[in-house]
Design an enzyme around this catalytic site. Structure first.
Site, PDB file in Angstrom:
ATOM      1  N   ALA A   1       0.761  -1.007  -0.060  1.00 31.15           N
ATOM      2  CA  ALA A   1      -0.059   0.203   0.090  1.00 31.15           C
ATOM      3  C   ALA A   1       0.821   1.202   0.234  1.00 31.15           C
ATOM      4  O   ALA A   1       0.719   2.008  -0.785  1.00 31.15           O
ATOM      5  CB  ALA A   1      -0.926  -0.155   1.241  1.00 31.15           C
TER       6      ALA A   1
ATOM      7  N   LEU B   1       4.904 -11.547   3.249  1.00 32.77           N
ATOM      8  CA  LEU B   1       4.853 -12.336   3.882  1.00 32.77           C
ATOM      9  C   LEU B   1       3.660 -13.584   3.110  1.00 32.77           C
ATOM     10  O   LEU B   1       3.167 -14.539   2.818  1.00 32.77           O
ATOM     11  CB  LEU B   1       4.265 -12.660   4.621  1.00 32.77           C
ATOM     12  CG  LEU B   1       5.084 -12.078   6.126  1.00 32.77           C
ATOM     13  CD1 LEU B   1       4.710 -12.393   7.424  1.00 32.77           C
ATOM     14  CD2 LEU B   1       6.892 -13.135   5.654  1.00 32.77           C
TER      15      LEU B   1
ATOM     16  N   GLU C   1      -9.653 -20.122  -5.071  1.00 35.35           N
ATOM     17  CA  GLU C   1      -9.221 -20.461  -3.506  1.00 35.35           C
ATOM     18  C   GLU C   1     -10.488 -20.191  -2.448  1.00 35.35           C
ATOM     19  O   GLU C   1     -11.775 -19.582  -3.420  1.00 35.35           O
ATOM     20  CB  GLU C   1      -8.641 -18.627  -3.008  1.00 35.35           C
ATOM     21  CG  GLU C   1      -6.927 -18.698  -3.079  1.00 35.35           C
ATOM     22  CD  GLU C   1      -5.959 -17.655  -2.794  1.00 35.35           C
ATOM     23  OE1 GLU C   1      -4.904 -17.525  -3.182  1.00 35.35           O
ATOM     24  OE2 GLU C   1      -6.979 -16.602  -1.948  1.00 35.35           O
TER      25      GLU C   1
ATOM     26  N   HIS D   1      -6.950 -16.744   9.858  1.00 38.15           N
ATOM     27  CA  HIS D   1      -6.625 -17.925   8.702  1.00 38.15           C
ATOM     28  C   HIS D   1      -6.373 -19.008   9.355  1.00 38.15           C
ATOM     29  O   HIS D   1      -5.850 -19.737  10.288  1.00 38.15           O
ATOM     30  CB  HIS D   1      -4.468 -17.710   8.075  1.00 38.15           C
ATOM     31  CG  HIS D   1      -4.744 -18.359   7.029  1.00 38.15           C
ATOM     32  ND1 HIS D   1      -5.587 -19.488   6.615  1.00 38.15           N
ATOM     33  CD2 HIS D   1      -4.606 -17.976   5.116  1.00 38.15           C
ATOM     34  CE1 HIS D   1      -4.388 -20.155   5.181  1.00 38.15           C
ATOM     35  NE2 HIS D   1      -4.322 -18.819   4.408  1.00 38.15           N
TER      36      HIS D   1
ATOM     37  N   ARG E   1     -13.162 -18.635   4.649  1.00 39.01           N
ATOM     38  CA  ARG E   1     -12.514 -18.538   6.178  1.00 39.01           C
ATOM     39  C   ARG E   1     -13.105 -18.426   7.558  1.00 39.01           C
ATOM     40  O   ARG E   1     -11.937 -19.725   8.355  1.00 39.01           O
ATOM     41  CB  ARG E   1     -11.023 -17.621   5.548  1.00 39.01           C
ATOM     42  CG  ARG E   1     -10.689 -17.764   4.022  1.00 39.01           C
ATOM     43  CD  ARG E   1      -8.984 -16.141   4.750  1.00 39.01           C
ATOM     44  NE  ARG E   1      -8.528 -17.092   3.921  1.00 39.01           N
ATOM     45  CZ  ARG E   1      -7.526 -16.183   3.186  1.00 39.01           C
ATOM     46  NH1 ARG E   1      -7.573 -14.911   4.363  1.00 39.01           N
ATOM     47  NH2 ARG E   1      -6.621 -16.679   2.451  1.00 39.01           N
TER      48      ARG E   1
ATOM     49  N   HIS F   1      -4.407 -13.168  10.877  1.00 37.56           N
ATOM     50  CA  HIS F   1      -4.396 -13.397   9.813  1.00 37.56           C
ATOM     51  C   HIS F   1      -4.039 -11.147   9.510  1.00 37.56           C
ATOM     52  O   HIS F   1      -3.193 -11.426   8.274  1.00 37.56           O
ATOM     53  CB  HIS F   1      -4.835 -14.520   9.164  1.00 37.56           C
ATOM     54  CG  HIS F   1      -3.430 -14.537   7.458  1.00 37.56           C
ATOM     55  ND1 HIS F   1      -2.965 -14.153   7.264  1.00 37.56           N
ATOM     56  CD2 HIS F   1      -4.999 -14.055   5.930  1.00 37.56           C
ATOM     57  CE1 HIS F   1      -2.368 -13.975   6.413  1.00 37.56           C
ATOM     58  NE2 HIS F   1      -3.842 -14.474   5.038  1.00 37.56           N
TER      59      HIS F   1
ATOM     60  N   GLU G   1      -3.733  -2.280   4.812  1.00 38.13           N
ATOM     61  CA  GLU G   1      -4.746  -3.005   5.580  1.00 38.13           C
ATOM     62  C   GLU G   1      -5.414  -1.765   7.022  1.00 38.13           C
ATOM     63  O   GLU G   1      -6.242  -2.027   7.494  1.00 38.13           O
ATOM     64  CB  GLU G   1      -3.741  -4.308   6.343  1.00 38.13           C
ATOM     65  CG  GLU G   1      -4.524  -5.243   7.066  1.00 38.13           C
ATOM     66  CD  GLU G   1      -4.213  -6.491   7.581  1.00 38.13           C
ATOM     67  OE1 GLU G   1      -3.852  -6.990   8.755  1.00 38.13           O
ATOM     68  OE2 GLU G   1      -2.415  -6.517   7.403  1.00 38.13           O
TER      69      GLU G   1
ATOM     70  N   ARG H   1     -13.080 -11.220   5.166  1.00 34.20           N
ATOM     71  CA  ARG H   1     -12.827 -10.658   3.584  1.00 34.20           C
ATOM     72  C   ARG H   1     -12.716 -11.990   2.801  1.00 34.20           C
ATOM     73  O   ARG H   1     -11.990 -12.657   3.832  1.00 34.20           O
ATOM     74  CB  ARG H   1     -10.970 -10.497   4.178  1.00 34.20           C
ATOM     75  CG  ARG H   1     -10.240  -9.880   3.038  1.00 34.20           C
ATOM     76  CD  ARG H   1      -8.443  -9.689   3.671  1.00 34.20           C
ATOM     77  NE  ARG H   1      -8.316 -10.810   3.897  1.00 34.20           N
ATOM     78  CZ  ARG H   1      -6.866 -11.704   3.338  1.00 34.20           C
ATOM     79  NH1 ARG H   1      -6.054 -11.793   2.378  1.00 34.20           N
ATOM     80  NH2 ARG H   1      -5.870 -12.451   4.009  1.00 34.20           N
TER      81      ARG H   1
ATOM     82  N   SER I   1      -7.517  -8.496  -0.178  1.00 38.72           N
ATOM     83  CA  SER I   1      -7.206  -7.216   0.201  1.00 38.72           C
ATOM     84  C   SER I   1      -5.745  -6.505  -0.807  1.00 38.72           C
ATOM     85  O   SER I   1      -5.344  -5.516  -0.879  1.00 38.72           O
ATOM     86  CB  SER I   1      -5.888  -7.824   1.556  1.00 38.72           C
ATOM     87  OG  SER I   1      -5.433  -9.283   1.236  1.00 38.72           O
ATOM     88  N   LEU I   2      -4.638  -7.601  -1.371  1.00 40.91           N
ATOM     89  CA  LEU I   2      -3.740  -7.372  -2.156  1.00 40.91           C
ATOM     90  C   LEU I   2      -3.825  -6.527  -2.863  1.00 40.91           C
ATOM     91  O   LEU I   2      -3.961  -5.123  -3.532  1.00 40.91           O
ATOM     92  CB  LEU I   2      -3.196  -7.924  -2.564  1.00 40.91           C
ATOM     93  CG  LEU I   2      -1.762  -8.982  -1.636  1.00 40.91           C
ATOM     94  CD1 LEU I   2      -1.123  -9.846  -2.304  1.00 40.91           C
ATOM     95  CD2 LEU I   2      -0.616  -7.520  -1.046  1.00 40.91           C
TER      96      LEU I   2
END
Length: 513
Positions: free
Chosen positions: A20, A49, A118, A233, A278, A337, A361, A372, A377-378
């Site tokens: 970001a 990560l 996913e 997570h 999740r 997470h 974030e 989420r 997020s990315l």
């Protein structure tokens, strides 16, 4: 303050150098901008990560409408649909922008960008780079682009400690590197400091990410939103290593299943099974562990000897722990997470404090709602960075020539706060535990020790969780298991939180049966 710092007066200051922060700096260029990173550029950021990827509707069978539907379903009634629509529609262009900046995405045999699957996505739309090293590749490319931009001045090793206000608006940033302190005069500050995982004992985030950006915003009087929503997570590698190694959701997307020590696939009856949302998978794993079972991710049938080819980084740290994923099931457990809550911002990333923006974030845009959707997020950080940069660039620089110093607390450290948060704000919460946590955090948050800022953030999270007397998305209350008929977001300032916590602390509290 050195002459070179004096020379930076009036420039926008971006605090944080994950995806970001890096993207916001690059989008602001060629306007001169300051990028401040507490660690060497690209280090100590959760972005590096990230194993999953970026969600974007690039497939022939996909569309922004389908991506939006999945996002809203995962968000469990709390997404801002207009914001979510705007982001998913901009996602494909965001991928193109990253490619122009030098990111090398994985490609299929036909030369097109490879798309993975996913949990809770109805289509294959996850874009990866370097297999399971997407975050690392993004940070590599963006750091290189920042280093090559003469418009971006990078200040490394200095941690922002306080925002200076003048008549209620941002007037500067105070930062420190050990005993050395600097003050930058600016009326334009962007927070891009990441999340709060370091407030938990079990986390996949760097331990140094414990809500410093939220503390900066809260101490400046900004409104924070949805702080109770922490995504756990479900498959962190269950070893003593901290932060915990992440076993990417993409592994389950390739067919891996969750089993216990008997080999039983205990989530087979859950809608979506291992590819459910999740929050549902994390609760299922947590409850099975609480019953005394062990939990493993079994990749032997779906990937076997090909595991190392598809997930080389994960295979490497599994082997470091003495595990061969081709032959052994991988021990896992839930870990903090991602934080859906953050600084409340509008569509341009502006907070309630004039001169303060937030991106990534640390911000609460309304995209994620109560839970989420994986890999949103990315892409949110990439897309939002452009909007934030446009807003910052359209704001006139201030005329102030210096930042007025204010008192700073000792260098922040979670200390005992980590134990309090871990026991009260886990996968499943209870009102009694939250009230006990509130009583413990209040004197810490109002004190002057190193844990004051982490305690202030934790107190606001606990108060938000206590006020949400329902179970929704990633927020699960054992004493309020039902989902309320009316969806509402939670908004809070530090001043209001301290007042409310003090009031609750002084009243006799009826305990639940």
């Amino acid at each position: 303050m050195s002459v070179e710092f004096h020379d930076l007066t009036g420039r926008p200051v971006i605090i944080g150098a994950g995806i970001a922060g890096l993207m916001t700096a690059l989008e602001l260029a060629p306007e001169p901008v300051v990028l401040m990173s507490a660690a060497p550029l690209g280090g100590e950021a959760s972005s590096a990560l990230a194993q999953g990827g970026l969600a974007a509707s690039l497939g022939a069978d996909d569309s922004p409408e389908l991506h939006l539907a999945d996002t809203l379903a995962a968000g469990d009634g709390l997404c801002d649909e207009a914001v979510a629509r705007r982001i998913v529609e901009a996602a494909p262009a965001g991928i193109e922008r990253l490619e122009r900046l030098g990111v090398a995405f994985d490609r299929a045999a036909n030369g097109r960008i490879a798309l993975g699957l996913e949990a809770a996505h109805c289509r294959r739309r996850i874009v990866h780079a370097g297999g399971d090293a997407t975050g690392r590749e993004l940070v590599r490319a963006l750091v290189a682009a920042v280093r090559n931009s003469p418009a971006i001045t990078v200040i490394e090793g200095f941690a922002a400690r306080r925002l200076v206000l003048k008549t209620g608006a941002v007037a500067g940033v105070l930062a420190a590197n050990g005993e050395e302190q600097i003050a930058l005069a600016t009326c334009r500050v962007v927070l891009a400091t990441g999340g709060i995982g370091g407030l938990f004992g079990d986390t996949t985030n760097p331990l140094g990410c414990f809500g410093q950006g939220l503390a900066l915003a809260a101490r400046a009087g900004a409104e924070l939103a949805d702080l109770e929503f922490v995504q756990f997570h479900p498959t962190a590698l269950d070893t003593p290593t901290r932060p915990m190694r992440l076993i990417s959701e993409a592994v389950r997307g390739e067919g891996a299943v969750l089993v216990d020590e008997t080999g039983r696939r205990f989530l087979a009856d859950l809608p979506g099974a291992e590819l459910s949302t999740r929050d549902a998978v994390a609760r299922g794993v947590f409850r099975h562990l609480a019953r005394g079972h062990k939990v493993y991710l079994d990749t032997r049938d779906c990937l076997g000897a090909h595991f190392a080819d598809r997930f080389p980084a994960i295979e490497g740290f599994c082997r470091e722990a003495g595990i061969d994923p081709a032959r052994d099931p991988i021990p896992v457990r839930p870990a903090a997470h991602y934080h859906m809550g953050g600084v409340a911002v509008d569509g341009q990333g502006r907070s309630s404090v004039p001169g303060l923006w937030a991106c990534g974030e640390v911000a609460s845009t309304g995209l994620h709602g109560a839970n989420r959707l994986a890999s949103n997020s990315l892409i949110e950080a990439v897309v939002s960075a452009g909007w934030v940069a446009s807003s910052v660039a359209a704001t006139a620089p201030c005329r102030s020539t210096r930042a007025i110093p204010v008192a700073m607390l000792p260098h922040p450290a979670p200390g005992i706060v980590r134990d309090i948060v871990s026991s009260s704000l886990g996968v499943i919460r209870h009102g009694d535990g939250l009230r006990d946590a509130l009583a413990s955090l209040l004197p810490l948050a109002t004190g002057s020790t190193a844990c004051a800022d982490p305690a202030a953030v934790a107190l606001m999270m606990v108060l938000s969780a206590l006020g949400r007397e329902e179970s929704r998305g990633a927020h699960c209350r054992a004493d309020h298991p039902a989902r309320s008929a009316v969806a509402r977001r939670s908004l809070l300032t530090l001043e209001a939180a301290l007042a409310e916590a003090g009031k609750l602390d002084s009243e006799p509290l009826a305990r639940s049966a």
